[in-house]
Design a protein around this motif. Structure first.
Motif, PDB file in Angstrom:
ATOM      1  N   GLY A  10     -85.626 -16.712 -51.226  1.00 10.62           N
ATOM      2  CA  GLY A  10     -86.148 -16.327 -52.541  1.00 10.62           C
ATOM      3  C   GLY A  10     -86.005 -14.832 -52.735  1.00 10.62           C
ATOM      4  N   GLY A  11     -85.733 -14.446 -53.969  1.00 15.86           N
ATOM      5  CA  GLY A  11     -85.528 -13.019 -54.230  1.00 15.86           C
ATOM      6  C   GLY A  11     -86.290 -12.539 -55.450  1.00 15.86           C
ATOM      7  N   GLY A  12     -87.456 -13.160 -55.671  1.00  9.06           N
ATOM      8  CA  GLY A  12     -88.232 -12.765 -56.842  1.00  9.06           C
ATOM      9  C   GLY A  12     -89.447 -11.940 -56.457  1.00  9.06           C
ATOM     10  N   GLY A  13     -90.443 -11.974 -57.332  1.00 11.82           N
ATOM     11  CA  GLY A  13     -91.626 -11.147 -57.117  1.00 11.82           C
ATOM     12  C   GLY A  13     -92.385 -11.491 -55.846  1.00 11.82           C
ATOM     13  N   HIS A  14     -92.506 -12.788 -55.580  1.00 14.58           N
ATOM     14  CA  HIS A  14     -93.257 -13.169 -54.372  1.00 14.58           C
ATOM     15  C   HIS A  14     -92.515 -12.733 -53.110  1.00 14.58           C
ATOM     16  CE1 HIS A  14     -96.208 -15.133 -51.973  1.00 14.58           C
ATOM     17  NE2 HIS A  14     -95.329 -15.929 -51.411  1.00 14.58           N
ATOM     18  N   ALA A  15     -91.205 -12.954 -53.119  1.00 16.71           N
ATOM     19  CA  ALA A  15     -90.390 -12.551 -51.961  1.00 16.71           C
ATOM     20  C   ALA A  15     -90.462 -11.039 -51.759  1.00 16.71           C
ATOM     21  CB  ALA A  15     -88.939 -12.999 -52.171  1.00 16.71           C
ATOM     22  N   VAL A  32     -81.773 -11.916 -47.276  1.00 12.79           N
ATOM     23  CA  VAL A  32     -82.525 -12.535 -48.362  1.00 12.79           C
ATOM     24  C   VAL A  32     -81.628 -13.640 -48.914  1.00 12.79           C
ATOM     25  CG1 VAL A  32     -83.679 -12.183 -50.569  1.00 12.79           C
ATOM     26  CG2 VAL A  32     -83.522 -10.303 -48.952  1.00 12.79           C
ATOM     27  N   VAL A  33     -82.202 -14.821 -49.116  1.00 10.62           N
ATOM     28  CA  VAL A  33     -81.403 -15.976 -49.544  1.00 10.62           C
ATOM     29  C   VAL A  33     -81.859 -16.377 -50.942  1.00 10.62           C
ATOM     30  CG1 VAL A  33     -80.656 -18.297 -48.942  1.00 10.62           C
ATOM     31  CG2 VAL A  33     -81.395 -16.727 -47.133  1.00 10.62           C
ATOM     32  N   ALA A  34     -81.022 -16.115 -51.945  1.00 14.46           N
ATOM     33  CA  ALA A  34     -81.412 -16.434 -53.329  1.00 14.46           C
ATOM     34  C   ALA A  34     -80.168 -16.433 -54.204  1.00 14.46           C
ATOM     35  CB  ALA A  34     -82.406 -15.405 -53.853  1.00 14.46           C
ATOM     36  N   PRO A  35     -80.117 -17.321 -55.218  1.00 13.88           N
ATOM     37  CA  PRO A  35     -78.974 -17.264 -56.137  1.00 13.88           C
ATOM     38  C   PRO A  35     -78.886 -15.901 -56.822  1.00 13.88           C
ATOM     39  CG  PRO A  35     -80.306 -19.234 -56.521  1.00 13.88           C
ATOM     40  CD  PRO A  35     -81.042 -18.398 -55.528  1.00 13.88           C
ATOM     41  N   GLU A  36     -80.053 -15.296 -57.066  1.00 11.38           N
ATOM     42  CA  GLU A  36     -80.043 -13.944 -57.657  1.00 11.38           C
ATOM     43  C   GLU A  36     -81.312 -13.196 -57.277  1.00 11.38           C
ATOM     44  OE1 GLU A  36     -80.630 -13.916 -61.884  1.00 11.38           O
ATOM     45  OE2 GLU A  36     -81.615 -15.893 -61.854  1.00 11.38           O
ATOM     46  N   LEU A  37     -81.186 -11.889 -57.180  1.00  8.44           N
ATOM     47  CA  LEU A  37     -82.360 -11.048 -56.912  1.00  8.44           C
ATOM     48  C   LEU A  37     -82.956 -10.693 -58.266  1.00  8.44           C
ATOM     49  CD1 LEU A  37     -81.185  -8.560 -54.115  1.00  8.44           C
ATOM     50  CD2 LEU A  37     -82.472 -10.705 -53.890  1.00  8.44           C
ATOM     51  N   ASN A  52     -76.779 -18.839 -51.107  1.00  4.24           N
ATOM     52  CA  ASN A  52     -76.962 -20.293 -51.030  1.00  4.24           C
ATOM     53  C   ASN A  52     -77.851 -20.666 -49.838  1.00  4.24           C
ATOM     54  OD1 ASN A  52     -76.457 -23.076 -50.416  1.00  4.24           O
ATOM     55  ND2 ASN A  52     -74.721 -22.960 -51.867  1.00  4.24           N
ATOM     56  N   ASP A  53     -78.757 -21.579 -50.030  1.00  7.31           N
ATOM     57  CA  ASP A  53     -79.641 -21.981 -48.914  1.00  7.31           C
ATOM     58  C   ASP A  53     -78.849 -22.479 -47.718  1.00  7.31           C
ATOM     59  OD1 ASP A  53     -82.334 -23.224 -51.037  1.00  7.31           O
ATOM     60  OD2 ASP A  53     -81.767 -21.221 -50.381  1.00  7.31           O
ATOM     61  N   ASP A  54     -77.688 -23.060 -47.985  1.00  9.15           N
ATOM     62  CA  ASP A  54     -76.887 -23.545 -46.845  1.00  9.15           C
ATOM     63  C   ASP A  54     -76.417 -22.395 -45.961  1.00  9.15           C
ATOM     64  OD1 ASP A  54     -75.301 -26.320 -48.640  1.00  9.15           O
ATOM     65  OD2 ASP A  54     -77.275 -26.083 -47.678  1.00  9.15           O
ATOM     66  N   ILE A  70     -90.305 -18.312 -51.865  1.00  8.12           N
ATOM     67  CA  ILE A  70     -90.371 -19.013 -53.150  1.00  8.12           C
ATOM     68  C   ILE A  70     -91.850 -19.122 -53.494  1.00  8.12           C
ATOM     69  CG2 ILE A  70     -89.882 -21.167 -54.371  1.00  8.12           C
ATOM     70  CD1 ILE A  70     -87.335 -19.823 -53.479  1.00  8.12           C
ATOM     71  N   GLY A  71     -92.205 -18.675 -54.665  1.00  7.56           N
ATOM     72  CA  GLY A  71     -93.609 -18.707 -55.027  1.00  7.56           C
ATOM     73  C   GLY A  71     -94.060 -20.124 -55.309  1.00  7.56           C
ATOM     74  N   SER A  72     -95.273 -20.223 -55.868  1.00  7.57           N
ATOM     75  CA  SER A  72     -95.833 -21.558 -56.047  1.00  7.57           C
ATOM     76  C   SER A  72     -96.605 -21.584 -57.357  1.00  7.57           C
ATOM     77  CB  SER A  72     -96.766 -21.841 -54.870  1.00  7.57           C
ATOM     78  OG  SER A  72     -97.579 -22.944 -55.156  1.00  7.57           O
ATOM     79  N   MET A  73     -96.139 -22.411 -58.257  1.00  9.61           N
ATOM     80  CA  MET A  73     -96.865 -22.571 -59.532  1.00  9.61           C
ATOM     81  C   MET A  73     -97.060 -24.056 -59.791  1.00  9.61           C
ATOM     82  SD  MET A  73     -97.523 -19.635 -60.197  1.00  9.61           S
ATOM     83  CE  MET A  73     -98.085 -19.263 -61.830  1.00  9.61           C
ATOM     84  N   PRO A  74     -98.023 -24.414 -60.626  1.00 12.08           N
ATOM     85  CA  PRO A  74     -98.260 -25.840 -60.863  1.00 12.08           C
ATOM     86  C   PRO A  74     -96.994 -26.592 -61.263  1.00 12.08           C
ATOM     87  CG  PRO A  74    -100.000 -24.535 -61.880  1.00 12.08           C
ATOM     88  CD  PRO A  74     -98.981 -23.567 -61.352  1.00 12.08           C
TER      89      PRO A  74
HETATM   90  O1  JB3 Z   1     -98.966 -15.515 -58.829  1.00 11.03           O
HETATM   91  C1  JB3 Z   1     -98.330 -14.582 -58.394  1.00 11.03           C
HETATM   92  C2  JB3 Z   1     -99.016 -13.307 -57.977  1.00 11.03           C
HETATM   93  N1  JB3 Z   1     -96.997 -14.608 -58.273  1.00 11.03           N
HETATM   94  C3  JB3 Z   1     -96.205 -15.757 -58.619  1.00 11.03           C
HETATM   95  C4  JB3 Z   1     -95.644 -16.395 -57.362  1.00 11.03           C
HETATM   96  C5  JB3 Z   1     -96.734 -16.922 -56.449  1.00 11.03           C
HETATM   97  O2  JB3 Z   1     -94.758 -17.456 -57.706  1.00 11.03           O
HETATM   98  C6  JB3 Z   1     -95.074 -15.300 -59.540  1.00 11.03           C
HETATM   99  O3  JB3 Z   1     -95.629 -14.838 -60.745  1.00 11.03           O
HETATM  100  C7  JB3 Z   1     -94.100 -16.428 -59.820  1.00 11.03           C
HETATM  101  O4  JB3 Z   1     -94.712 -17.421 -60.605  1.00 11.03           O
HETATM  102  C8  JB3 Z   1     -93.662 -17.036 -58.496  1.00 11.03           C
HETATM  103  O5  JB3 Z   1     -92.977 -16.023 -57.813  1.00 11.03           O
HETATM  104  P1  JB3 Z   1     -91.403 -16.161 -57.509  1.00 11.03           P
HETATM  105  O6  JB3 Z   1     -91.130 -17.448 -56.854  1.00 11.03           O
HETATM  106  O7  JB3 Z   1     -90.987 -14.928 -56.821  1.00 11.03           O
HETATM  107  O8  JB3 Z   1     -90.768 -16.292 -58.950  1.00 11.03           O
HETATM  108  P2  JB3 Z   1     -89.478 -15.570 -59.526  1.00 11.03           P
HETATM  109  O9  JB3 Z   1     -89.778 -14.112 -59.667  1.00 11.03           O
HETATM  110  O10 JB3 Z   1     -89.058 -16.358 -60.695  1.00 11.03           O
HETATM  111  O11 JB3 Z   1     -88.353 -15.682 -58.391  1.00 11.03           O
HETATM  112  C9  JB3 Z   1     -87.823 -16.913 -57.998  1.00 11.03           C
HETATM  113  C10 JB3 Z   1     -86.745 -16.560 -56.966  1.00 11.03           C
HETATM  114  O12 JB3 Z   1     -86.329 -17.744 -56.310  1.00 11.03           O
HETATM  115  C11 JB3 Z   1     -85.499 -15.956 -57.614  1.00 11.03           C
HETATM  116  O13 JB3 Z   1     -84.959 -14.960 -56.783  1.00 11.03           O
HETATM  117  C12 JB3 Z   1     -84.546 -17.144 -57.684  1.00 11.03           C
HETATM  118  O14 JB3 Z   1     -83.168 -16.752 -57.661  1.00 11.03           O
HETATM  119  C13 JB3 Z   1     -84.912 -17.828 -56.389  1.00 11.03           C
HETATM  120  N2  JB3 Z   1     -84.548 -19.242 -56.326  1.00 11.03           N
HETATM  121  C14 JB3 Z   1     -84.599 -20.169 -57.298  1.00 11.03           C
HETATM  122  N3  JB3 Z   1     -84.169 -21.363 -56.806  1.00 11.03           N
HETATM  123  C15 JB3 Z   1     -84.114 -19.802 -55.196  1.00 11.03           C
HETATM  124  C16 JB3 Z   1     -83.867 -21.142 -55.482  1.00 11.03           C
HETATM  125  N4  JB3 Z   1     -83.922 -19.240 -53.980  1.00 11.03           N
HETATM  126  C17 JB3 Z   1     -83.461 -20.063 -52.994  1.00 11.03           C
HETATM  127  N5  JB3 Z   1     -83.268 -19.553 -51.762  1.00 11.03           N
HETATM  128  N6  JB3 Z   1     -83.223 -21.378 -53.214  1.00 11.03           N
HETATM  129  C18 JB3 Z   1     -83.400 -21.967 -54.431  1.00 11.03           C
HETATM  130  O15 JB3 Z   1     -83.171 -23.161 -54.588  1.00 11.03           O
END
Ligand code: JB3
Length: 218
Positions: A10-15, A32-37, A52-54, A70-74
């Motif tokens: 994952g390369g988003g805020g949580h990561a 860092v493993v993610a389709p995009e940062l 790619n996860d692979d 990877i974060g966690s939302m409902p």
């Molecule tokens: O609640 C808080 C404080 N933070 C939330 C967190 C717990 O969950 C945050 O607001 C978001 O709702 C979420 O954080 P996250 O997962 O970092 O969301 P986002 O910023 O959208 O980043 C998702 C990351 O996962 C991006 O880098 C995507 O490219 C990546 N991603 C999506 N699908 C994946 C895949 N990465 C991998 N390795 N594999 C996938 O299938």
């Protein structure tokens, strides 16, 4: 096992929040493993990006630890799916505990649990696999938190609260002592929970209103 190099998934805020915690602890992040940062800021600068996860399969499970960024939302199941996939493939997930968190020596923190900045996990508490205890949350004595849960920032649980698997407790919610929150339930932002919640419930409002979810028990 503790000092193996890390791969963040994952390369988003949580990561990014996890990466900063780990870099402050001088942990070695090899990728860092993610389709995009999409994280803002440059915390991933200098760390190799795998799209790619692979790509994880290029690493021997004995040689690295995975960090589930990877974060966690409902209703979002990706975090748990990734955890289960790579556990089955023999990979281990690092347990991440921020230096600014206070975690009792008499608590039990499961595999892949993430205790973020300024949290408190008190005496006798247990947190099961792959759960996120997010920023400034507090879990008091003898709480049991199930697997694949997310306690969003500022969640406060009094003593002896039981949270079953796959529960999302949204930002700023409060749970009084001796409450059970049933599996798959969602506690909405700022809810105050004074009665136990059945499985598959969605709870919202400061004065908790409980409605049934479509049961998604498998
Ligand atoms: O609640 C808080 C404080 N933070 C939330 C967190 C717990 O969950 C945050 O607001 C978001 O709702 C979420 O954080 P996250 O997962 O970092 O969301 P986002 O910023 O959208 O980043 C998702 C990351 O996962 C991006 O880098 C995507 O490219 C990546 N991603 C999506 N699908 C994946 C895949 N990465 C991998 N390795 N594999 C996938 O299938």
């Amino acid at each position: 096992m503790k000092n193996k190099p890390l791969l963040i998934i994952g390369g988003g805020g949580h990561a990014a929040a996890l990466a900063e915690i780990l870099l402050k602890q001088n942990k070695k992040i090899v990728g860092v493993v993610a389709p995009e940062l999409i994280a803002v800021g440059n915390v991933f600068d200098g760390i190799e990006l795998f799209h790619n996860d692979d790509d994880i399969l290029k690493f021997n499970p004995q040689d690295v630890l995975l960090v589930n960024g990877i974060g966690s939302m409902p209703f979002k199941l990706l975090r748990e799916a990734i955890y289960n996939r790579f556990k089955k493939l023999g990979y281990e997930f690092a347990t991440v505990i921020a230096d600014s968190a206070i975690v009792s020596d008499y608590s039990v923190i499961g595999c892949g649990v993430q205790v973020m900045n300024n949290c408190v996990v008190n005496c006798g508490a247990a947190v099961r696999d792959n759960t996120i205890i997010n920023t400034s949350s507090s879990i008091d004595h003898d709480c049991i938190i199930g697997a694949h849960c997310h306690l969003a920032p500022g969640s406060t649980l009094s003593g002896q609260v039981v949270v079953e698997n796959n529960v999302h407790i949204a930002t700023g919610s409060n749970v009084i002592n001796n409450i059970t929150i049933g599996r798959n339930s969602i506690i909405g932002v700022g809810a105050n929970i004074t009665k136990s919640i059945p499985a598959n419930s969605i709870v919202y409002g400061a004065r908790a209103i409980v409605k049934g979810l479509e049961s998604n028990d498998s």
